[in-house]
Structure formats: C-alpha cells, structure tokens
Motif scaffolding. Sequence first.
Motif, PDB file in Angstrom:
ATOM      1  N   LYS A  41       0.828  -1.204   0.000  1.00 22.93           N
ATOM      2  CA  LYS A  41       0.000   0.000   0.000  1.00 22.93           C
ATOM      3  C   LYS A  41       0.864   1.257   0.000  1.00 22.93           C
ATOM      4  CE  LYS A  41      -4.277   1.744   1.858  1.00 22.93           C
ATOM      5  NZ  LYS A  41      -5.373   1.501   2.765  1.00 22.93           N
ATOM      6  N   THR A  42       1.979   1.226   0.731  1.00 20.88           N
ATOM      7  CA  THR A  42       2.888   2.369   0.751  1.00 20.88           C
ATOM      8  C   THR A  42       3.450   2.628  -0.639  1.00 20.88           C
ATOM      9  OG1 THR A  42       3.494   1.942   3.057  1.00 20.88           O
ATOM     10  CG2 THR A  42       4.999   3.307   1.785  1.00 20.88           C
ATOM     11  N   GLU A  43       3.833   1.581  -1.328  1.00 24.73           N
ATOM     12  CA  GLU A  43       4.387   1.748  -2.677  1.00 24.73           C
ATOM     13  C   GLU A  43       3.338   2.292  -3.642  1.00 24.73           C
ATOM     14  OE1 GLU A  43       7.026   1.969  -5.734  1.00 24.73           O
ATOM     15  OE2 GLU A  43       7.408   1.746  -3.600  1.00 24.73           O
ATOM     16  N   ALA A  44       2.123   1.786  -3.548  1.00 23.12           N
ATOM     17  CA  ALA A  44       1.051   2.292  -4.404  1.00 23.12           C
ATOM     18  C   ALA A  44       0.772   3.765  -4.105  1.00 23.12           C
ATOM     19  CB  ALA A  44      -0.208   1.454  -4.211  1.00 23.12           C
ATOM     20  N   LEU A  45       0.749   4.113  -2.828  1.00 23.18           N
ATOM     21  CA  LEU A  45       0.542   5.510  -2.443  1.00 23.18           C
ATOM     22  C   LEU A  45       1.702   6.391  -2.911  1.00 23.18           C
ATOM     23  CD1 LEU A  45      -0.911   5.150   1.151  1.00 23.18           C
ATOM     24  CD2 LEU A  45      -2.040   6.224  -0.803  1.00 23.18           C
ATOM     25  N   ARG A  46       2.914   5.877  -2.822  1.00 18.62           N
ATOM     26  CA  ARG A  46       4.085   6.663  -3.242  1.00 18.62           C
ATOM     27  C   ARG A  46       3.976   7.027  -4.715  1.00 18.62           C
ATOM     28  NH1 ARG A  46       8.407   6.266  -6.076  1.00 18.62           N
ATOM     29  NH2 ARG A  46       8.107   4.066  -6.520  1.00 18.62           N
ATOM     30  N   GLN A  47       3.529   6.096  -5.508  1.00 22.41           N
ATOM     31  CA  GLN A  47       3.396   6.361  -6.939  1.00 22.41           C
ATOM     32  C   GLN A  47       2.261   7.335  -7.233  1.00 22.41           C
ATOM     33  OE1 GLN A  47       3.039   2.547  -8.806  1.00 22.41           O
ATOM     34  NE2 GLN A  47       5.176   2.004  -8.432  1.00 22.41           N
ATOM     35  N   TYR A  48       1.202   7.284  -6.462  1.00 19.44           N
ATOM     36  CA  TYR A  48       0.042   8.132  -6.714  1.00 19.44           C
ATOM     37  C   TYR A  48       0.181   9.506  -6.068  1.00 19.44           C
ATOM     38  CZ  TYR A  48      -4.842   9.327  -7.490  1.00 19.44           C
ATOM     39  OH  TYR A  48      -5.998   9.934  -7.906  1.00 19.44           O
ATOM     40  N   VAL A  49       0.665   9.530  -4.822  1.00 22.56           N
ATOM     41  CA  VAL A  49       0.725  10.782  -4.060  1.00 22.56           C
ATOM     42  C   VAL A  49       2.044  11.522  -4.276  1.00 22.56           C
ATOM     43  CG1 VAL A  49       0.597  11.763  -1.728  1.00 22.56           C
ATOM     44  CG2 VAL A  49      -0.867   9.859  -2.349  1.00 22.56           C
ATOM     45  N   LYS A  50       3.110  10.794  -4.578  1.00 23.17           N
ATOM     46  CA  LYS A  50       4.444  11.375  -4.805  1.00 23.17           C
ATOM     47  C   LYS A  50       4.985  12.041  -3.528  1.00 23.17           C
ATOM     48  CE  LYS A  50       4.123  11.122  -9.504  1.00 23.17           C
ATOM     49  NZ  LYS A  50       3.698   9.791  -9.789  1.00 23.17           N
ATOM     50  N   PHE A  51       5.415  11.216  -2.578  1.00 28.42           N
ATOM     51  CA  PHE A  51       6.013  11.763  -1.368  1.00 28.42           C
ATOM     52  C   PHE A  51       7.472  11.352  -1.230  1.00 28.42           C
ATOM     53  CE2 PHE A  51       2.868   8.449  -0.020  1.00 28.42           C
ATOM     54  CZ  PHE A  51       3.737   7.405   0.212  1.00 28.42           C
ATOM     55  N   SER A  52       8.164  11.979  -0.275  1.00 27.98           N
ATOM     56  CA  SER A  52       9.600  11.769  -0.089  1.00 27.98           C
ATOM     57  C   SER A  52       9.875  10.445   0.616  1.00 27.98           C
ATOM     58  CB  SER A  52      10.183  12.919   0.738  1.00 27.98           C
ATOM     59  OG  SER A  52       9.690  12.857   2.063  1.00 27.98           O
ATOM     60  N   LYS A  53      11.157  10.099   0.708  1.00 30.74           N
ATOM     61  CA  LYS A  53      11.548   8.858   1.386  1.00 30.74           C
ATOM     62  C   LYS A  53      11.192   8.904   2.864  1.00 30.74           C
ATOM     63  CE  LYS A  53      15.265   7.469  -1.680  1.00 30.74           C
ATOM     64  NZ  LYS A  53      16.676   7.148  -1.822  1.00 30.74           N
ATOM     65  N   GLU A  54      11.384  10.065   3.488  1.00 33.64           N
ATOM     66  CA  GLU A  54      11.053  10.196   4.911  1.00 33.64           C
ATOM     67  C   GLU A  54       9.548  10.016   5.116  1.00 33.64           C
ATOM     68  OE1 GLU A  54      12.893  12.625   3.293  1.00 33.64           O
ATOM     69  OE2 GLU A  54      14.837  11.933   4.043  1.00 33.64           O
ATOM     70  N   GLN A  55       8.774  10.644   4.241  1.00 34.36           N
ATOM     71  CA  GLN A  55       7.322  10.486   4.327  1.00 34.36           C
ATOM     72  C   GLN A  55       6.927   9.042   4.064  1.00 34.36           C
ATOM     73  OE1 GLN A  55       6.403  13.563   1.444  1.00 34.36           O
ATOM     74  NE2 GLN A  55       5.294  14.721   3.011  1.00 34.36           N
ATOM     75  N   ARG A  56       7.609   8.394   3.114  1.00 36.44           N
ATOM     76  CA  ARG A  56       7.316   6.992   2.808  1.00 36.44           C
ATOM     77  C   ARG A  56       7.519   6.124   4.051  1.00 36.44           C
ATOM     78  NH1 ARG A  56      11.592   4.329  -0.608  1.00 36.44           N
ATOM     79  NH2 ARG A  56      12.462   4.155   1.465  1.00 36.44           N
ATOM     80  N   ASN A  57       8.621   6.341   4.751  1.00 36.68           N
ATOM     81  CA  ASN A  57       8.891   5.549   5.953  1.00 36.68           C
ATOM     82  C   ASN A  57       7.838   5.788   7.028  1.00 36.68           C
ATOM     83  OD1 ASN A  57      11.177   4.534   4.719  1.00 36.68           O
ATOM     84  ND2 ASN A  57      12.556   6.002   5.693  1.00 36.68           N
ATOM     85  N   GLU A  58       7.409   7.040   7.179  1.00 32.73           N
ATOM     86  CA  GLU A  58       6.391   7.347   8.188  1.00 32.73           C
ATOM     87  C   GLU A  58       5.037   6.758   7.796  1.00 32.73           C
ATOM     88  OE1 GLU A  58       6.351  11.422   9.600  1.00 32.73           O
ATOM     89  OE2 GLU A  58       8.455  11.616   9.007  1.00 32.73           O
ATOM     90  N   ILE A  59       4.706   6.816   6.506  1.00 31.67           N
ATOM     91  CA  ILE A  59       3.448   6.224   6.030  1.00 31.67           C
ATOM     92  C   ILE A  59       3.475   4.709   6.249  1.00 31.67           C
ATOM     93  CG2 ILE A  59       2.078   5.702   3.959  1.00 31.67           C
ATOM     94  CD1 ILE A  59       1.616   8.521   4.857  1.00 31.67           C
ATOM     95  N   TYR A  60       4.615   4.078   5.959  1.00 32.87           N
ATOM     96  CA  TYR A  60       4.755   2.634   6.159  1.00 32.87           C
ATOM     97  C   TYR A  60       4.523   2.282   7.631  1.00 32.87           C
ATOM     98  CZ  TYR A  60       6.918  -1.976   6.465  1.00 32.87           C
ATOM     99  OH  TYR A  60       7.157  -3.296   6.726  1.00 32.87           O
ATOM    100  N   THR A  61       5.120   3.044   8.521  1.00 29.16           N
ATOM    101  CA  THR A  61       4.953   2.800   9.956  1.00 29.16           C
ATOM    102  C   THR A  61       3.491   2.983  10.367  1.00 29.16           C
ATOM    103  OG1 THR A  61       7.206   3.565  10.345  1.00 29.16           O
ATOM    104  CG2 THR A  61       5.753   3.487  12.250  1.00 29.16           C
ATOM    105  N   ALA A  62       2.851   4.008   9.831  1.00 30.36           N
ATOM    106  CA  ALA A  62       1.435   4.245  10.146  1.00 30.36           C
ATOM    107  C   ALA A  62       0.571   3.089   9.652  1.00 30.36           C
ATOM    108  CB  ALA A  62       0.974   5.557   9.526  1.00 30.36           C
TER     109      ALA A  62
END
Length: 114
Positions: A41-62
């Motif tokens: 889900k994080t990877e799909a969101l990263r492609q759609y929302v376009k966020f940074s690596k730090e945001q990606r890590n925080e989204i993954y944790t959430a």
Amino acid sequence: MKKVFTLCLFVFAMFLGNQSVVAQNSKLEAKQEINSEAADKTEALRQYVKFSKEQRNEIYTALQSYGQSKARIAANPVTEAEVAKIEKLLDDRVKSILNDEQYERYKVYIAENQ
C-alpha cells in the motif's frame, strides 16, 4: 520398562514443544502479512501521491500500526465506534505526515480503491 517410560516422556515433551512452535509461526506469518500489505500500500501511495523517502517511511509505519490494530480487532468483537477510532487515528497520522496537496491526493486514492 525404564526405557519405555523415558521414550514416552520424550515424545510428550516433543509434542508440547511442537505446539509452541506452531503458535509462534502463526504469529510470525500474521506479522509478515501485515508488513507485506503495508509495504504494498505504501508503494502504491508513493506512486500516486508522490512523497519523499522520509514520508514513505512514516506512512509505512502508520500502515503497519493500522494493520496491527485491525488484526487485533479481527479476533475480538468490537463496536463500530472502536473501528471508527482506528480509522480516524490512521487518517490523523497520515494528515500530519503529508502536506495539504498530498493529503487531498491520498483521500482521492483511498476513495477510488476501497
């Protein structure tokens, strides 16, 4: 007779140990499934929302925390209020991680993929 008794005790001990291992494996499998779903889900969101690596890590944790909470409530009967509380916690956490534009894209993605 002593050897038979010892053999029976050994088989009994192995049987008890096997149950413990099976229980640990099921917990490990559940955790791996939660982590896998969060990563996908994080990877799909990263492609759609376009966020940074730090945001990606925080989204993954959430998403991991959210998955763990959903797994806990799946085993126990809960009220709609408790489910709504978990959903709101995820939403609030994501909102604090993303900027306004990214958050709007996140909401669109969630609406399209539910």
